[in-house]
Design a protein around this motif. Structure first.
Motif, PDB file in Angstrom:
ATOM      1  N   GLU A  17      -2.240 -63.283 -16.788  1.00 53.77           N
ATOM      2  CA  GLU A  17      -0.922 -63.281 -17.445  1.00 53.77           C
ATOM      3  C   GLU A  17      -0.831 -64.419 -18.467  1.00 53.77           C
ATOM      4  OE1 GLU A  17       3.675 -63.953 -16.110  1.00 53.77           O
ATOM      5  OE2 GLU A  17       2.380 -62.809 -14.770  1.00 53.77           O
ATOM      6  N   ARG A  18      -1.332 -65.590 -18.102  1.00 57.20           N
ATOM      7  CA  ARG A  18      -1.311 -66.727 -19.018  1.00 57.20           C
ATOM      8  C   ARG A  18      -2.167 -66.442 -20.256  1.00 57.20           C
ATOM      9  NH1 ARG A  18      -4.640 -70.692 -20.018  1.00 57.20           N
ATOM     10  NH2 ARG A  18      -6.012 -70.155 -18.283  1.00 57.20           N
ATOM     11  N   MET A  19      -3.342 -65.869 -20.050  1.00 53.51           N
ATOM     12  CA  MET A  19      -4.218 -65.559 -21.176  1.00 53.51           C
ATOM     13  C   MET A  19      -3.642 -64.459 -22.063  1.00 53.51           C
ATOM     14  SD  MET A  19      -7.974 -65.685 -19.495  1.00 53.51           S
ATOM     15  CE  MET A  19      -8.530 -67.088 -18.585  1.00 53.51           C
ATOM     16  N   GLU A  20      -2.995 -63.464 -21.447  1.00 54.64           N
ATOM     17  CA  GLU A  20      -2.344 -62.424 -22.251  1.00 54.64           C
ATOM     18  C   GLU A  20      -1.228 -63.020 -23.094  1.00 54.64           C
ATOM     19  OE1 GLU A  20      -1.151 -59.533 -19.356  1.00 54.64           O
ATOM     20  OE2 GLU A  20      -3.065 -58.458 -19.469  1.00 54.64           O
ATOM     21  N   ASN A  21      -0.498 -63.980 -22.536  1.00 51.70           N
ATOM     22  CA  ASN A  21       0.573 -64.635 -23.272  1.00 51.70           C
ATOM     23  C   ASN A  21       0.004 -65.404 -24.458  1.00 51.70           C
ATOM     24  OD1 ASN A  21       3.078 -65.706 -23.998  1.00 51.70           O
ATOM     25  ND2 ASN A  21       2.869 -67.409 -22.566  1.00 51.70           N
TER      26      ASN A  21
END
Length: 100
Positions: A62-66
């Protein structure tokens, strides 16, 4: 009248010995076997650890997608772009002093 002690028949003793042996084997297998109670407890602990690891990996994704979304063409975050330029390219601003 003489009283004779009656002894159980030999077949009955063999039957109970075999029944006791089989019972002990099945109880041991139910507790210690590949599908026994101890193995079930190990699997439950392992499942909990894997769930925790999955939650951590999902948070990383989720952090990397953000971050990816913030650097995409549709949405550009100037602060993130500045941070990436500093980290990857080693750029600095004109008003900054580099200390090594």
């Amino acid at each position: 009248m003489t009283h004779r002690k009656s002894r159980p028949a030999f077949g009955v003793l063999v039957f109970f010995a075999v029944a006791l042996s089989l019972s002990a084997y099945f109880i041991f297998a139910a507790v210690q076997g590949d599908y026994g109670l101890f193995r079930r407890a190990e699997i439950q602990v392992e499942a909990g650890a894997l769930r925790a690891e999955l939650a951590g990996l999902e948070a990383d994704v989720e952090r990397m997608e953000n971050l990816t979304r913030r650097l995409s063409d549709e949405f550009l975050d100037p602060d993130l772009l500045d941070q990436q330029a500093r980290d990857v390219l080693g750029l600095i601003r004109t008003d900054e002093i580099v200390v090594r």
